[in-house]
Enzyme design. Structure first.
Site, PDB file in Angstrom:
ATOM      1  N   SER A 119       0.830  -1.203   0.000  1.00 25.59           N
ATOM      2  CA  SER A 119       0.000   0.000   0.000  1.00 25.59           C
ATOM      3  C   SER A 119       0.875   1.267   0.000  1.00 25.59           C
ATOM      4  O   SER A 119       1.715   1.423  -0.879  1.00 25.59           O
ATOM      5  CB  SER A 119      -0.949  -0.074   1.205  1.00 25.59           C
ATOM      6  N   ASP A 173      -9.990  -4.985  -4.162  1.00 27.08           N
ATOM      7  CA  ASP A 173      -9.425  -4.001  -3.223  1.00 27.08           C
ATOM      8  C   ASP A 173     -10.333  -2.770  -3.154  1.00 27.08           C
ATOM      9  O   ASP A 173     -10.469  -2.049  -4.133  1.00 27.08           O
ATOM     10  CB  ASP A 173      -8.018  -3.613  -3.699  1.00 27.08           C
ATOM     11  N   HIS A 207      -7.902  -5.538   0.209  1.00 27.43           N
ATOM     12  CA  HIS A 207      -6.672  -4.776   0.424  1.00 27.43           C
ATOM     13  C   HIS A 207      -5.801  -5.535   1.418  1.00 27.43           C
ATOM     14  O   HIS A 207      -5.741  -5.201   2.591  1.00 27.43           O
ATOM     15  CB  HIS A 207      -7.023  -3.378   0.946  1.00 27.43           C
TER      16      HIS A 207
END
Ligand code: NAG
Ligand code: NAG
Length: 219
Positions: A119, A173, A207
């Site tokens: 991320s 995600d 995610h």
């Protein structure tokens, strides 16, 4: 201000079982620390690889109503056209370059160092690899995007024009949508040798990420 020291604690480190001849530097996501990732890396330990999971400094994050949390740089918005913390991104990249230099001093050549992250950490790993003059072994960029992409082009790439990149993204995600991963890989292919870029997407994955790829792909 007295005692206002923004530097984060020392990285979580998984030492190599034998003499370290290679290293993975892995950068966590927003609000996290390096500890969980270091534990995951300990599970996939490769005898000659040292794993370094630094912790981001704690800072107010605009996206989260200025709440202070571990963050490599400020995040103002999540859409591709959101304003970006250019100063913070560049400063964070410098701190990662310093960390790489430290490992080089420890005897691990930079071309045996994989930089990676999840991320926000993945975003920083990509930006750092593209702008550094340290030749790296590769980048593993999980569920992320390319920061300051409009300022990046073929001509600004430092020593890593032929770098191996493994980019992974969950198709479900909800936080960093797959489209950002797709835009990122397209942009990377215009700047780097497309043969060196691998993009994998995972059906139904949200995610989240697995540390498993980090070593097996490169060493
Ligand atoms: C902050 O702390 C680190 C580690 O303890 C130290 O190396 C550094 O010099 C300090 N920075 C300042 C500005 O006090
Ligand atoms: C990048 O791809 C080229 C072939 O186009 C290959 O010769 C080179 O070894 C690759 N670099 C890496 C780091 O894998």
């Amino acid at each position: 201000m007295c005692g206002n020291n923004m530097s984060a604690p020392l990285p979580a480190i998984v030492p190599a079982a034998r003499k370290a001849t290679a290293a993975v530097i892995f950068l966590h996501g927003l609000g996290d620390t390096g500890h969980g990732w270091a534990e995951a890396m300990a599970g996939i330990r490769t005898p000659h690889v040292k794993y370094i999971c630094p912790h981001a400094p704690v800072m107010p994050v605009s996206l989260n109503m200025n709440m202070a949390m571990p963050s490599w740089f400020d995040i103002i918005g999540l859409s591709p056209d959101a304003e970006e913390d250019e100063t913070g991104i560049k400063k964070a990249a410098e701190s990662i370059k310093a960390l790489i230099d430290q490992e080089v001093k420890n005897g691990i050549p930079s071309h045996r160092i994989v930089l990676g992250g999840f991320s926000q950490g993945g975003a920083l790993s990509l930006y750092t690899a593209l702008t550094t003059h340290q030749k790296l072994a590769g980048v593993v960029a999980l569920s992320c995007w390319l920061p300051l992409r409009n300022s990046l082009s073929k001509s600004v790439i430092g020593s890593n024009k032929e770098i191996a990149i493994l980019q992974c993204h969950g198709e479900a995600d909800p936080l960093v949508p797959l489209i950002f991963g797709c835009l990122t890989v397209e942009k990377l292919k215009t700047m780097l040798n497309p043969n060196n870029i691998t993009f994998k997407t995972y059906a139904r994955m949200p995610h989240s990420a697995s540390a498993m790829f980090v070593t097996t792909f490169f060493f």
